[in-house]
Design a protein around this motif. Structure first.
Motif, PDB file in Angstrom:
ATOM      1  N   SER A   1       0.841  -1.057   0.128  1.00 40.44           N
ATOM      2  CA  SER A   1      -0.002   0.045  -0.119  1.00 40.44           C
ATOM      3  C   SER A   1       0.864   1.327  -0.069  1.00 40.44           C
ATOM      4  CB  SER A   1      -0.764   0.057   1.322  1.00 40.44           C
ATOM      5  OG  SER A   1       0.023   0.193   2.487  1.00 40.44           O
ATOM      6  N   ARG A   2       0.263   2.435  -0.452  1.00 42.64           N
ATOM      7  CA  ARG A   2       0.921   3.738  -0.490  1.00 42.64           C
ATOM      8  C   ARG A   2       1.474   3.928   0.963  1.00 42.64           C
ATOM      9  NH1 ARG A   2      -1.256   7.049  -4.882  1.00 42.64           N
ATOM     10  NH2 ARG A   2       0.248   5.625  -5.967  1.00 42.64           N
ATOM     11  N   SER A   3       0.571   3.547   1.694  1.00 40.89           N
ATOM     12  CA  SER A   3       0.912   4.133   3.342  1.00 40.89           C
ATOM     13  C   SER A   3       1.912   3.392   3.815  1.00 40.89           C
ATOM     14  CB  SER A   3      -0.319   4.000   4.078  1.00 40.89           C
ATOM     15  OG  SER A   3      -0.868   2.606   4.170  1.00 40.89           O
ATOM     16  N   THR A   4       2.117   2.076   3.332  1.00 40.69           N
ATOM     17  CA  THR A   4       3.288   1.222   3.702  1.00 40.69           C
ATOM     18  C   THR A   4       4.609   1.836   3.188  1.00 40.69           C
ATOM     19  OG1 THR A   4       2.017  -0.551   4.088  1.00 40.69           O
ATOM     20  CG2 THR A   4       4.445  -1.005   4.016  1.00 40.69           C
ATOM     21  N   LEU A   5       4.680   2.116   1.916  1.00 41.67           N
ATOM     22  CA  LEU A   5       5.647   2.751   1.573  1.00 41.67           C
ATOM     23  C   LEU A   5       6.151   4.159   2.021  1.00 41.67           C
ATOM     24  CD1 LEU A   5       4.954   2.189  -2.287  1.00 41.67           C
ATOM     25  CD2 LEU A   5       6.833   1.255  -1.031  1.00 41.67           C
ATOM     26  N   PHE A   6       5.018   4.946   2.418  1.00 44.85           N
ATOM     27  CA  PHE A   6       5.425   6.276   3.257  1.00 44.85           C
ATOM     28  C   PHE A   6       6.025   6.047   4.443  1.00 44.85           C
ATOM     29  CE2 PHE A   6       1.798   8.582   0.644  1.00 44.85           C
ATOM     30  CZ  PHE A   6       2.694   9.129  -0.320  1.00 44.85           C
ATOM     31  N   GLN A   7       5.381   5.235   4.999  1.00 37.74           N
ATOM     32  CA  GLN A   7       5.961   4.700   6.486  1.00 37.74           C
ATOM     33  C   GLN A   7       7.364   3.975   6.303  1.00 37.74           C
ATOM     34  OE1 GLN A   7       6.498   0.856   7.485  1.00 37.74           O
ATOM     35  NE2 GLN A   7       7.606   1.881   9.160  1.00 37.74           N
ATOM     36  N   MET A   8       7.754   3.494   5.115  1.00 35.92           N
ATOM     37  CA  MET A   8       9.031   2.808   5.103  1.00 35.92           C
ATOM     38  C   MET A   8      10.096   4.028   4.865  1.00 35.92           C
ATOM     39  SD  MET A   8       8.291  -0.400   2.539  1.00 35.92           S
ATOM     40  CE  MET A   8       9.773  -0.829   2.465  1.00 35.92           C
ATOM     41  N   VAL A   9       9.713   5.081   4.144  1.00 35.75           N
ATOM     42  CA  VAL A   9      10.775   6.129   3.924  1.00 35.75           C
ATOM     43  C   VAL A   9      10.613   7.262   4.917  1.00 35.75           C
ATOM     44  CG1 VAL A   9      11.014   5.282   1.389  1.00 35.75           C
ATOM     45  CG2 VAL A   9       9.349   7.002   2.220  1.00 35.75           C
ATOM     46  N   SER A  10       9.746   6.946   5.878  1.00 38.06           N
ATOM     47  CA  SER A  10       9.501   8.029   7.077  1.00 38.06           C
ATOM     48  C   SER A  10      10.148   7.613   8.068  1.00 38.06           C
ATOM     49  CB  SER A  10       8.213   8.296   7.211  1.00 38.06           C
ATOM     50  OG  SER A  10       7.390   8.952   6.252  1.00 38.06           O
ATOM     51  N   ASN A  11      10.141   6.412   8.601  1.00 41.62           N
ATOM     52  CA  ASN A  11      11.013   5.847   9.631  1.00 41.62           C
ATOM     53  C   ASN A  11      11.262   4.603   9.499  1.00 41.62           C
ATOM     54  OD1 ASN A  11       8.758   4.301  10.547  1.00 41.62           O
ATOM     55  ND2 ASN A  11       7.894   6.118  11.436  1.00 41.62           N
ATOM     56  N   TRP A  12      12.391   4.026  10.203  1.00 46.74           N
ATOM     57  CA  TRP A  12      12.687   2.497   9.770  1.00 46.74           C
ATOM     58  C   TRP A  12      12.857   2.040  11.214  1.00 46.74           C
ATOM     59  CZ3 TRP A  12      13.476   0.325   5.282  1.00 46.74           C
ATOM     60  CH2 TRP A  12      13.881  -0.951   5.198  1.00 46.74           C
ATOM     61  N   GLU A  13      11.675   1.646  11.808  1.00 47.13           N
ATOM     62  CA  GLU A  13      11.673   1.022  13.158  1.00 47.13           C
ATOM     63  C   GLU A  13      11.448  -0.516  12.874  1.00 47.13           C
ATOM     64  OE1 GLU A  13       8.217   2.819  14.961  1.00 47.13           O
ATOM     65  OE2 GLU A  13       9.000   4.656  15.150  1.00 47.13           O
ATOM     66  N   PRO A  14      11.803  -1.220  13.849  1.00 45.58           N
ATOM     67  CA  PRO A  14      11.671  -2.702  13.709  1.00 45.58           C
ATOM     68  C   PRO A  14      10.314  -3.214  13.269  1.00 45.58           C
ATOM     69  CG  PRO A  14      12.975  -2.012  15.641  1.00 45.58           C
ATOM     70  CD  PRO A  14      12.247  -0.862  15.155  1.00 45.58           C
ATOM     71  N   SER A  15      10.359  -4.196  12.528  1.00 40.85           N
ATOM     72  CA  SER A  15       8.973  -4.410  11.770  1.00 40.85           C
ATOM     73  C   SER A  15       9.101  -6.115  11.486  1.00 40.85           C
ATOM     74  CB  SER A  15       8.648  -3.770  10.761  1.00 40.85           C
ATOM     75  OG  SER A  15       7.548  -4.545  10.200  1.00 40.85           O
ATOM     76  N   PRO A  16       8.017  -6.856  11.959  1.00 35.85           N
ATOM     77  CA  PRO A  16       8.005  -8.245  11.415  1.00 35.85           C
ATOM     78  C   PRO A  16       7.799  -8.544   9.963  1.00 35.85           C
ATOM     79  CG  PRO A  16       5.978  -7.764  12.820  1.00 35.85           C
ATOM     80  CD  PRO A  16       6.693  -6.552  12.779  1.00 35.85           C
ATOM     81  N   HIS A  17       7.251  -7.327   9.412  1.00 32.64           N
ATOM     82  CA  HIS A  17       7.148  -7.178   7.972  1.00 32.64           C
ATOM     83  C   HIS A  17       7.975  -6.818   7.204  1.00 32.64           C
ATOM     84  CE1 HIS A  17       2.999  -8.156   9.310  1.00 32.64           C
ATOM     85  NE2 HIS A  17       2.900  -6.977  10.132  1.00 32.64           N
ATOM     86  N   ARG A  18       9.390  -6.397   7.753  1.00 32.92           N
ATOM     87  CA  ARG A  18      10.497  -5.721   6.982  1.00 32.92           C
ATOM     88  C   ARG A  18      10.962  -6.602   5.890  1.00 32.92           C
ATOM     89  NH1 ARG A  18      10.188  -1.264   7.346  1.00 32.92           N
ATOM     90  NH2 ARG A  18      10.728  -1.065   9.283  1.00 32.92           N
ATOM     91  N   GLN A  19      11.300  -7.770   6.054  1.00 30.90           N
ATOM     92  CA  GLN A  19      11.826  -8.646   5.084  1.00 30.90           C
ATOM     93  C   GLN A  19      10.701  -8.782   3.846  1.00 30.90           C
ATOM     94  OE1 GLN A  19      12.910 -12.395   6.967  1.00 30.90           O
ATOM     95  NE2 GLN A  19      14.940 -11.598   7.251  1.00 30.90           N
ATOM     96  N   TYR A  20       9.328  -9.120   4.199  1.00 26.97           N
ATOM     97  CA  TYR A  20       8.406  -8.767   3.112  1.00 26.97           C
ATOM     98  C   TYR A  20       8.331  -7.578   2.314  1.00 26.97           C
ATOM     99  CZ  TYR A  20       3.637  -8.419   0.895  1.00 26.97           C
ATOM    100  OH  TYR A  20       3.129  -8.081  -0.105  1.00 26.97           O
ATOM    101  N   GLN A  21       8.623  -6.485   3.033  1.00 23.40           N
ATOM    102  CA  GLN A  21       8.542  -5.100   2.357  1.00 23.40           C
ATOM    103  C   GLN A  21       9.820  -5.126   1.664  1.00 23.40           C
ATOM    104  OE1 GLN A  21       8.137  -2.766   5.829  1.00 23.40           O
ATOM    105  NE2 GLN A  21       6.034  -2.940   6.033  1.00 23.40           N
ATOM    106  N   LEU A  22      10.987  -5.342   2.105  1.00 22.52           N
ATOM    107  CA  LEU A  22      12.018  -5.349   1.214  1.00 22.52           C
ATOM    108  C   LEU A  22      12.054  -6.309   0.044  1.00 22.52           C
ATOM    109  CD1 LEU A  22      14.744  -5.198   3.813  1.00 22.52           C
ATOM    110  CD2 LEU A  22      14.135  -3.491   2.454  1.00 22.52           C
ATOM    111  N   CYS A  23      11.489  -7.335   0.127  1.00 27.37           N
ATOM    112  CA  CYS A  23      11.339  -8.277  -0.757  1.00 27.37           C
ATOM    113  C   CYS A  23      10.479  -7.845  -2.140  1.00 27.37           C
ATOM    114  CB  CYS A  23      10.649  -9.760  -0.804  1.00 27.37           C
ATOM    115  SG  CYS A  23      12.129 -10.593   0.125  1.00 27.37           S
TER     116      CYS A  23
END
Length: 179
Positions: free
Chosen positions: A74-96
């Protein structure tokens, strides 16, 4: 660009190489200027840390968050990824999800953002080979994008179904990187 991304996503790996060559062979009208992130009252990109690095990688490819080809986030997920980089269980999926459209290999992107990488990880939708085609097409004119879209349609020999339906999820299952 959206129609081109849709058409190119139907090409398998044997078709992506000549498509990339075709796109790169089209003349550049002018040298591209630096990408400027449009101002938004809803989103402030990070100025430091890993989020700023990811935002820089996206801009370096000639994209903004609004212009990235479809990647299942989602666009909101992309915005979050480039706004802050806090630990997340979804990080590997997002990077893939973002590695392929940016034309990066998974190990390289994971190394840049200092995230542990496993050989079992796979892109979910689009691999880097399709991303290389997207990146090559960023600076094309509208007329050239139409021409490149027609070439993608010719190479894939697909019938237009009117909705995005990549065969085998963008042919990730047969990507040479993971065989």
């Amino acid at each position: 660009m959206r129609q081109f991304a849709y058409s190119a996503s139907h090409c398998d790996h044997a078709q992506l190489a000549p498509l990339e060559g075709f796109v790169r062979s089209l003349p550049r009208v002018a040298a591209p200027g630096p990408f400027v992130q449009p101002a938004s009252r809803y989103h402030r990109p990070a100025e430091a840390g890993l989020a700023s690095i990811l935002n820089g990688l996206i801009r370096d490819r000639g994209f903004g968050l609004q212009e990235l080809p479809f990647m299942g986030l989602s666009r909101s997920t992309l915005f979050q990824m480039v706004s802050n980089w806090e630990p997340s269980p979804h990080r590997q999926y997002q990077l893939c999800a973002v590695a392929g459209p940016l034309g990066w290999t998974l190990p390289d992107l994971f190394a840049v953002v200092d995230e542990p990488y496993s050989d079992e990880l796979r892109p979910r939708l689009l691999c880097r080979h399709l991303g290389r085609v997207f990146v090559a097409a960023v600076h094309l004119t509208t007329a050239q994008l139409i021409e490149a879209t027609e070439e993608a349609d010719r190479l894939s020999a697909r019938e237009d179904q009117g909705v995005w339906q990549p065969v085998s999820e963008g042919f990730v299952a047969v990507c040479p990187d993971f065989l």
